[in-house]
Enzyme design. Structure first.
Site, PDB file in Angstrom:
ATOM      1  N   CYS A 228       5.403  -6.028   1.615  1.00 42.63           N
ATOM      2  CA  CYS A 228       5.873  -4.717   1.648  1.00 42.63           C
ATOM      3  C   CYS A 228       5.152  -3.977   2.757  1.00 42.63           C
ATOM      4  O   CYS A 228       5.657  -4.122   3.999  1.00 42.63           O
ATOM      5  CB  CYS A 228       5.562  -4.101   0.430  1.00 42.63           C
ATOM      6  SG  CYS A 228       6.355  -2.528   0.042  1.00 42.63           S
ATOM      7  N   TYR A 229       4.026  -2.861   2.588  1.00 38.29           N
ATOM      8  CA  TYR A 229       3.550  -2.373   3.568  1.00 38.29           C
ATOM      9  C   TYR A 229       2.832  -3.225   4.758  1.00 38.29           C
ATOM     10  O   TYR A 229       2.782  -2.975   5.756  1.00 38.29           O
ATOM     11  CB  TYR A 229       2.308  -1.464   2.867  1.00 38.29           C
ATOM     12  CG  TYR A 229       1.582  -0.582   4.087  1.00 38.29           C
ATOM     13  CD1 TYR A 229       2.003   0.528   4.507  1.00 38.29           C
ATOM     14  CD2 TYR A 229       0.203  -1.039   4.263  1.00 38.29           C
ATOM     15  CE1 TYR A 229       1.159   1.369   5.238  1.00 38.29           C
ATOM     16  CE2 TYR A 229      -0.573  -0.229   4.955  1.00 38.29           C
ATOM     17  CZ  TYR A 229      -0.314   0.899   5.756  1.00 38.29           C
ATOM     18  OH  TYR A 229      -0.963   1.586   6.637  1.00 38.29           O
TER      19      TYR A 229
ATOM     20  N   GLU B 170       4.877 -11.317  -5.775  1.00 41.10           N
ATOM     21  CA  GLU B 170       3.509 -11.491  -6.686  1.00 41.10           C
ATOM     22  C   GLU B 170       4.000 -11.157  -8.050  1.00 41.10           C
ATOM     23  O   GLU B 170       3.190 -11.668  -9.027  1.00 41.10           O
ATOM     24  CB  GLU B 170       2.413 -11.103  -6.073  1.00 41.10           C
ATOM     25  CG  GLU B 170       2.103  -9.527  -6.170  1.00 41.10           C
ATOM     26  CD  GLU B 170       2.766  -8.792  -5.010  1.00 41.10           C
ATOM     27  OE1 GLU B 170       3.606  -9.636  -4.395  1.00 41.10           O
ATOM     28  OE2 GLU B 170       2.534  -7.672  -4.782  1.00 41.10           O
TER      29      GLU B 170
ATOM     30  N   HIS C 238       7.996  -7.565  -3.366  1.00 38.57           N
ATOM     31  CA  HIS C 238       6.613  -8.064  -4.095  1.00 38.57           C
ATOM     32  C   HIS C 238       6.810  -9.539  -4.719  1.00 38.57           C
ATOM     33  O   HIS C 238       7.254  -9.709  -5.997  1.00 38.57           O
ATOM     34  CB  HIS C 238       6.167  -7.098  -5.047  1.00 38.57           C
ATOM     35  CG  HIS C 238       5.698  -5.851  -4.292  1.00 38.57           C
ATOM     36  ND1 HIS C 238       4.360  -5.713  -3.958  1.00 38.57           N
ATOM     37  CD2 HIS C 238       6.329  -4.700  -4.074  1.00 38.57           C
ATOM     38  CE1 HIS C 238       4.255  -4.603  -3.222  1.00 38.57           C
ATOM     39  NE2 HIS C 238       5.640  -3.905  -3.581  1.00 38.57           N
TER      40      HIS C 238
ATOM     41  N   LYS D 238      -6.662 -13.120 -18.919  1.00 44.15           N
ATOM     42  CA  LYS D 238      -6.897 -13.881 -20.235  1.00 44.15           C
ATOM     43  C   LYS D 238      -6.823 -15.186 -20.001  1.00 44.15           C
ATOM     44  O   LYS D 238      -7.905 -16.040 -20.571  1.00 44.15           O
ATOM     45  CB  LYS D 238      -6.018 -13.338 -21.244  1.00 44.15           C
ATOM     46  CG  LYS D 238      -6.501 -13.508 -22.453  1.00 44.15           C
ATOM     47  CD  LYS D 238      -7.490 -12.571 -23.022  1.00 44.15           C
ATOM     48  CE  LYS D 238      -8.448 -12.801 -24.257  1.00 44.15           C
ATOM     49  NZ  LYS D 238      -9.411 -11.677 -24.577  1.00 44.15           N
TER      50      LYS D 238
ATOM     51  N   GLY E 184       0.749  -1.169  -0.117  1.00 40.86           N
ATOM     52  CA  GLY E 184      -0.010   0.004   0.109  1.00 40.86           C
ATOM     53  C   GLY E 184       0.881   1.083  -0.133  1.00 40.86           C
ATOM     54  O   GLY E 184       2.006   1.142   0.467  1.00 40.86           O
TER      55      GLY E 184
ATOM     56  N   ASP F  61     -13.548 -13.083 -24.616  1.00 40.06           N
ATOM     57  CA  ASP F  61     -14.278 -12.795 -23.429  1.00 40.06           C
ATOM     58  C   ASP F  61     -15.668 -12.842 -23.171  1.00 40.06           C
ATOM     59  O   ASP F  61     -16.290 -13.352 -22.506  1.00 40.06           O
ATOM     60  CB  ASP F  61     -13.908 -11.477 -23.150  1.00 40.06           C
ATOM     61  CG  ASP F  61     -12.206 -11.255 -22.989  1.00 40.06           C
ATOM     62  OD1 ASP F  61     -11.731 -12.365 -22.743  1.00 40.06           O
ATOM     63  OD2 ASP F  61     -11.589  -9.857 -23.329  1.00 40.06           O
TER      64      ASP F  61
END
Ligand code: XMP
Length: 513
Positions: free
Chosen positions: A82-83, A174, A172, A369, A55, A230
């Site tokens: 992180c935060y 991710e 991070h 996707k 954040g 989609d």
């Protein structure tokens, strides 16, 4: 039986949905909830673990999002990113401060050293690149915690209290730039939280159908079907959820590729759904006449779409919901939350005030996707539909640079078809995630036979990508490019020069407008 669940508590970071995606990739069900979610609600969900996101705030700033201290006493493992890591430290007796000088402030790829005796890094290499983005740092590690990673600039890159299952990382895991990042998340899930990996796309489908049914009740739904992956997946999902309460409207705006309108009609009219094709080419071309500014083109097309839907909805009578196949990258790139607006994708929610639908449903809004494709397979869609390359809502209007006319569209359609035909013949389709032709508004001098020509320059674009948010240009073999170029110049009337786009995204985008 209820799936095991991880709750991602959102403290305002940029990559929060990516965290959820990584967890799901590991086969564990996951929900992102705001940091303000009451502890009672979190307890009731019986999660096997919590992840605190990054954040923009500073934990010692009282106005920043804070974690409810009760969360630390639930006996549930926590991974702070992180935060989120600083929140752990701040709440459990450590000290977080603003980095005094640039040396402790870290941005970007950072060489990091890991203690692989910690469960979080089990089985991974002791050295690797991690993606950092923090201005604050943990000056004092809380009691009961130990340091499990460091970098040159920062001694406190990761901490843990294995007893309680609390882990914090300043970087991070991710994002793709962090080596073994997904493996670290996997370790947290399986080694720390005791995950079994019991969640599948089949579960997602079942959950989505349940939610749609609850929301729609007896209402009627209108779905914007373009024939792309989609909207086709959204249609299949809605059809399974609400059956004939659903009407699919295919607006043929005259901006489709060669024969595409007929192909879409052919494919979907076989389905057991209410299917309507609206031929609206004139309407769109009139509104687009003389418009060359890309964002204005997009806005006009988006608005015209909605108007056509409204008209169809009125004919059907009392349509409560509009369903669209918006996927997660569309949401990010249209500037949801704090992200900057890159292009206003016309299929993103947030209808103008005067639109005549009660609510909008975007059942794929949280999916990337490749997840949409997996869901399509789960729903039994044929492979050719599931693997179709993306095609933008505004269609060829954003591939004709400058003002759009029927003649230019026809020229582009023909050239684009030749390109696709040659790619298919060369067997390169699977190496090219999206490829198309762009009609530039530049003309140049050429020679054909004995005569001078003054015709359009056409660009070929092809990218290799998995998420369409970043992309590399495809190294198409020269002989294939040569065949495409020769055929287009010979077979399409008013094109005398072909160029190949060799920019990646970023800095370019995939489409030219
Ligand atoms: P860009 O050009 O932003 O494109 O790099 C990323 C991906 O999104 C597609 N695209 C759109 N899709 N409506 C859509 O449904 C739109 O307005 C739109 N604009 C771009 C593009 O084809 C690529 O796959």
């Amino acid at each position: 039986m209820k799936n095991q669940e991880i709750i991602v508590l959102d403290f305002g970071g940029q990559y929060n949905q990516l965290i959820a995606r990584r967890v799901r990739e590991c086969g564990v069900y996951c929900e992102v909830k705001p940091f303000t979610t009451p502890v009672s609600e979190i307890k009731a969900a019986e999660p096997i673990g919590l992840i605190f996101t990054g954040g923009p705030g500073s934990v010692y700033d009282e106005k920043s999002p804070q974690a409810d201290p009760e969360l630390f006493g639930l006996g549930i493992p926590i991974l702070g990113i992180c935060y989120g890591c600083q929140l752990l430290a701040h709440n459990l007796g450590g000290r977080v401060t603003a980095a005094q000088d640039d040396s402790a402030r870290e941005y970007g790829k950072t060489e990091t050293y890991f203690d692989t005796s910690a469960k979080l890094f089990k089985g991974l290499s002791e050295r690797g690149v991690s993606w950092m983005s923090h201005g604050d740092y943990m000056e004092k590690v809380p009691d009961g915690f130990r340091l499990i990673a460091h970098s040159e600039a920062c001694p406190n890159v990761a901490i843990c209290d294995e007893e309680r299952g609390f882990y914090g990382v300043q970087f991070h895991p991710e994002v793709n730039h962090t080596e073994n990042g997904t493996e670290m998340i996997r370790n947290f899930l399986f080694e720390v939280c005791g995950a079994k990996g019991d969640w599948t796309m089949g579960d997602y489908k079942a959950e989505a159908i349940k939610n749609i049914r609850e929301r729609v009740g007896n209402g009627k739904v209108l779905l914007a079907l373009s024939g792309g992956v989609d909207s086709s997946v959204a249609a299949a999902l809605m059809a399974e959820a609400v059956g004939n309460q659903l009407t699919c409207v295919f607006v043929d705006h005259g901006l489709m590729r060669l024969n595409e309108g007929d192909e879409v009609e052919e494919a979907f009219s076989k389905w057991n759904i209410n299917f309507i094709r609206v031929n609206a080419e004139n309407r769109f071309l009139i509104r687009l006449a003389g418009v060359s500014e890309p964002e204005l083109k997009r806005k006009i097309i988006g608005e015209e779409f909605i108007r056509v839907f409204e008209a169809e909805a009125k004919k059907i009578g009392k349509v409560d919901f509009l369903c669209q196949g918006t996927i997660y990258p569309d949401v990010i790139e249209s500037g949801a939350g704090n992200a900057a607006v890159i292009k206003s994708h016309h299929n993103v929610g947030g209808l103008p005030d005067y639109v005549d639908f009660k609510e909008i449903i975007e059942p794929l809004r949280m999916l990337f996707k490749d997840e949409v494709r997996a869901l399509g397979r789960e729903l039994g869609l044929p492979e050719y539909l599931v693997m179709r390359q993306p095609f933008p809502g505004p269609g060829l209007a954003i591939r004709v640079i400058g003002d759009v006319t029927k003649e230019k569209l026809d020229t582009l359609r023909h050239a684009d078809w030749i390109f696709r035909d040659e790619v298919a013949k060369s067997g390169l389709e699977s190496a090219m995630n999206q490829y198309f032709a762009v009609l530039t508004n530049m003309r140049s001098v050429g020679v054909m036979g004995d005569g001078r020509t003054y015709d359009y320059t056409l660009a070929l674009r092809s990218v290799t990508t998995s998420d369409f948010m970043t992309a590399d240009w495809t190294r198409i073999p020269y002989d294939v490019l040569d065949r495409v170029s020769t055929r287009i110049v010979n077979e399409v009337g008013n094109v005398n020069r072909i160029v190949y786009d060799i920019t990646s995204k970023p800095p370019a985008t995939i489409e030219w407008e």
